[in-house]
Design a protein around this motif. Structure first.
Motif, PDB file in Angstrom:
ATOM      1  N   ARG A 288       1.002  -1.133  -0.179  1.00 56.13           N
ATOM      2  CA  ARG A 288       0.005  -0.005  -0.191  1.00 56.13           C
ATOM      3  C   ARG A 288       0.806   1.313   0.036  1.00 56.13           C
ATOM      4  O   ARG A 288       1.693   1.474   0.899  1.00 56.13           O
ATOM      5  N   PRO A 289       0.814   2.082  -1.140  1.00 54.33           N
ATOM      6  CA  PRO A 289       1.633   3.431  -1.052  1.00 54.33           C
ATOM      7  C   PRO A 289       1.242   4.325   0.066  1.00 54.33           C
ATOM      8  O   PRO A 289       0.183   4.484   0.427  1.00 54.33           O
ATOM      9  N   PRO A 290       2.260   5.227   0.429  1.00 52.43           N
ATOM     10  CA  PRO A 290       1.958   6.010   1.607  1.00 52.43           C
ATOM     11  C   PRO A 290       0.984   7.087   1.253  1.00 52.43           C
ATOM     12  O   PRO A 290       0.216   7.490   2.231  1.00 52.43           O
ATOM     13  N   PHE A 291       0.592   7.361   0.238  1.00 46.47           N
ATOM     14  CA  PHE A 291      -0.519   8.271  -0.231  1.00 46.47           C
ATOM     15  C   PHE A 291      -1.761   7.800  -0.338  1.00 46.47           C
ATOM     16  O   PHE A 291      -2.861   8.317  -0.735  1.00 46.47           O
ATOM     17  N   ALA A 292      -2.027   6.435  -0.368  1.00 45.82           N
ATOM     18  CA  ALA A 292      -3.400   5.708  -0.768  1.00 45.82           C
ATOM     19  C   ALA A 292      -4.342   6.169   0.427  1.00 45.82           C
ATOM     20  O   ALA A 292      -5.414   6.362  -0.074  1.00 45.82           O
ATOM     21  N   ASP A 293      -4.057   6.343   1.671  1.00 43.94           N
ATOM     22  CA  ASP A 293      -5.228   6.703   2.362  1.00 43.94           C
ATOM     23  C   ASP A 293      -5.632   7.831   2.285  1.00 43.94           C
ATOM     24  O   ASP A 293      -7.022   7.982   2.543  1.00 43.94           O
ATOM     25  N   GLU A 294      -4.876   9.169   1.907  1.00 42.66           N
ATOM     26  CA  GLU A 294      -5.499  10.371   1.774  1.00 42.66           C
ATOM     27  C   GLU A 294      -6.120  10.311   0.591  1.00 42.66           C
ATOM     28  O   GLU A 294      -7.267  11.018   0.369  1.00 42.66           O
ATOM     29  N   TRP A 295      -5.647   9.645  -0.589  1.00 42.52           N
ATOM     30  CA  TRP A 295      -6.265   9.638  -1.719  1.00 42.52           C
ATOM     31  C   TRP A 295      -7.680   9.009  -1.684  1.00 42.52           C
ATOM     32  O   TRP A 295      -8.557   9.663  -2.307  1.00 42.52           O
ATOM     33  N   THR A 296      -7.608   7.888  -0.984  1.00 41.78           N
ATOM     34  CA  THR A 296      -9.154   7.277  -0.717  1.00 41.78           C
ATOM     35  C   THR A 296     -10.134   8.208  -0.043  1.00 41.78           C
ATOM     36  O   THR A 296     -11.226   8.270  -0.453  1.00 41.78           O
ATOM     37  N   ARG A 297      -9.686   8.854   0.991  1.00 41.17           N
ATOM     38  CA  ARG A 297     -10.452   9.700   1.755  1.00 41.17           C
ATOM     39  C   ARG A 297     -10.986  10.961   0.728  1.00 41.17           C
ATOM     40  O   ARG A 297     -12.148  10.992   0.840  1.00 41.17           O
ATOM     41  N   LYS A 298     -10.144  11.229  -0.102  1.00 40.46           N
ATOM     42  CA  LYS A 298     -10.620  12.500  -1.039  1.00 40.46           C
ATOM     43  C   LYS A 298     -11.515  11.641  -2.119  1.00 40.46           C
ATOM     44  O   LYS A 298     -12.542  12.510  -2.314  1.00 40.46           O
ATOM     45  N   ILE A 299     -11.464  10.535  -2.548  1.00 40.19           N
ATOM     46  CA  ILE A 299     -12.253   9.986  -3.536  1.00 40.19           C
ATOM     47  C   ILE A 299     -13.692   9.676  -2.794  1.00 40.19           C
ATOM     48  O   ILE A 299     -14.593   9.924  -3.163  1.00 40.19           O
TER      49      ILE A 299
END
Lengths: 120, 287
Positions: B27-38
């Motif tokens: 899981r890339p480090p940016f995945a959580d924030e990206w998912t929240r935005k989506i």
């Protein structure tokens, strides 16, 4: 020069897993086989009909055989097609994420705007 | 008459599916924030409660090829298979099947032709990630019928940027005049600055952050005048060699209307390209 035919090669090889592997392992064999059997195939057409006039220049053929994406860029092949196929062949050798993609871009560092025209 | 309950413009990043579904070390480090935005972006469509989706995108040399290349094409089929072998291979995208809405396809084709747009059509169209990415991000149930509309932002010679805006404006009127009392969302995807297969690809940000800043402002404010003053087929080479995909954002600005500010705006600065998400509610914000 036939940007269209270079693109047709990249397009048809990219969409066929077997051809991707043959191009990686035996580029000269695959390019020569493709030019003699597939270059004149009409893709969006009934089978059994073909064109009669499509062929690579020596420069184009050698660029494909050499897996020379920098030369293909300079010849105006479509950069999306080249990138997609070359990632399919070489990303598997990465030792870190995006290693091949970054090296691919770095090898093109000598190009400045305007890039070679990709209009076909 | 139909009502357009949401107009949505988005980037289509093929890495989102894999990033958002990966776990552990993958899981890339940016995945959580990206998912929240989506998930927040998805809510802007969900609350509009649409019945049918008009999806604007662009085929990436999958079904459409240089021997027979349409500039603007409307799908008219009962079913659309989706995603291709090389998208599974490179992006890990799943194969999908989406229902079509043939009546709305017919209406758009007839009305578009009569309005002066010589639209091509396809009765058997396999769609690609320019349309499935927003399905994955905005409507992962993939349960609504769609009308896919493909534009050529990819294989020059291309239509002029103003033509994309004109088609967007025409689509707004055409859908507004569709007789069934159905709720339509129009969703289109494109790019901000982007380089593919060139020296500026896969950098730490998009290839031209200053273009991205201007572009987001144009879209968010519906500033078609400012955008059309600066954007030409030639100028779009400068921010990155795949930036002509921005013209699909311009089409969506045409759907939303000149001078109409977006009701929802978000961006996410990623490596390689900036993500951008916009929603307009033509009839006001849904309850």
């Amino acid at each position: 020069m036939s940007k269209y035919l270079l693109n047709k090669f990249l397009f048809t090889v990219d969409r066929d897993p077997e051809l991707v592997e043959r191009y990686r392992a035996d580029p000269r064999g695959l390019v020569e086989w493709w030019e003699s059997t597939t270059a004149n195939t009409l893709l969006n057409c009934h089978s059994g009909e073909a064109s009669t006039w499509l062929a690579f220049t020596d420069e184009e053929r050698e660029a494909l055989i050499a897996h020379d994406h920098v030369k293909l860029f300079s010849l105006g092949s479509h950069p999306f097609l080249t990138l997609t196929l070359f990632i399919a062949m070489f990303e598997r050798d990465n030792t870190s994420p995006l290693e091949y993609q970054k090296a691919y871009g770095a090898a093109l560092a000598g190009f400045t705007l305007p890039y070679p025209d990709i209009t076909t | 008459m139909a009502s357009i309950v949401a107009v949505i413009a988005s980037t289509h990043h093929p890495f989102y599916y894999r990033a958002s579904t990966s776990t552990g070390e993958d899981r890339p480090p940016f995945a959580d924030e990206w998912t929240r935005k989506i998930l927040a972006f998805r809510e802007t469509l969900t609350r509009a409660n649409p019945d049918v989706l008009v999806m604007v995108g662009s085929d990436h040399f999958h079904q459409l090829w240089l021997d027979n290349m349409p500039q603007f094409l409307v799908g008219k089929a009962p079913v659309y298979d989706a995603n291709w072998y090389n998208e599974e291979r490179e992006f890990g995208l799943p194969r999908m099947t989406l229902k079509g809405h043939e009546d709305l396809s017919s209406h758009i084709l007839r009305s578009g032709l009569d309005a002066g747009f010589d639209l091509a059509f396809s009765n058997e169209l396999r769609i690609d990630h320019s349309i499935t990415c927003p399905i994955i991000t905005l409507r992962p149930e993939a349960d609504l019928p769609i009308v896919p509309i493909y534009t050529n932002i990819f294989a020059p010679p291309l239509p002029q940027p103003s033509r994309f805006v004109q088609l967007g404006s025409a689509l707004r009127k055409i859908i507004d005049e569709w007789p069934p009392h159905l709720r339509v969302a129009v969703i289109g995807t494109g790019h901000l600055s982007l380089e593919l297969g060139g020296p500026r690809q896969f950098g730490p940000h998009g290839p031209d952050p200053s273009f991205d800043e201007k572009a987001v402002s144009w879209i968010a404010n519906g500033d078609l005048d400012g955008c059309l003053r600066e954007v030409s087929l030639d100028s779009l080479h400068a921010p990155g060699n795949a930036t002509h995909g921005f013209m699909d954002f311009m089409l969506m600005m045409g759907v939303a209307g000149a001078g109409v500010k977006a009701d929802y705006v978000d961006t996410f600065d990623l490596f390689h390209t900036m993500e951008a998400y916009f929603t307009w509610y033509p009839n006001g914000v849904a309850a």
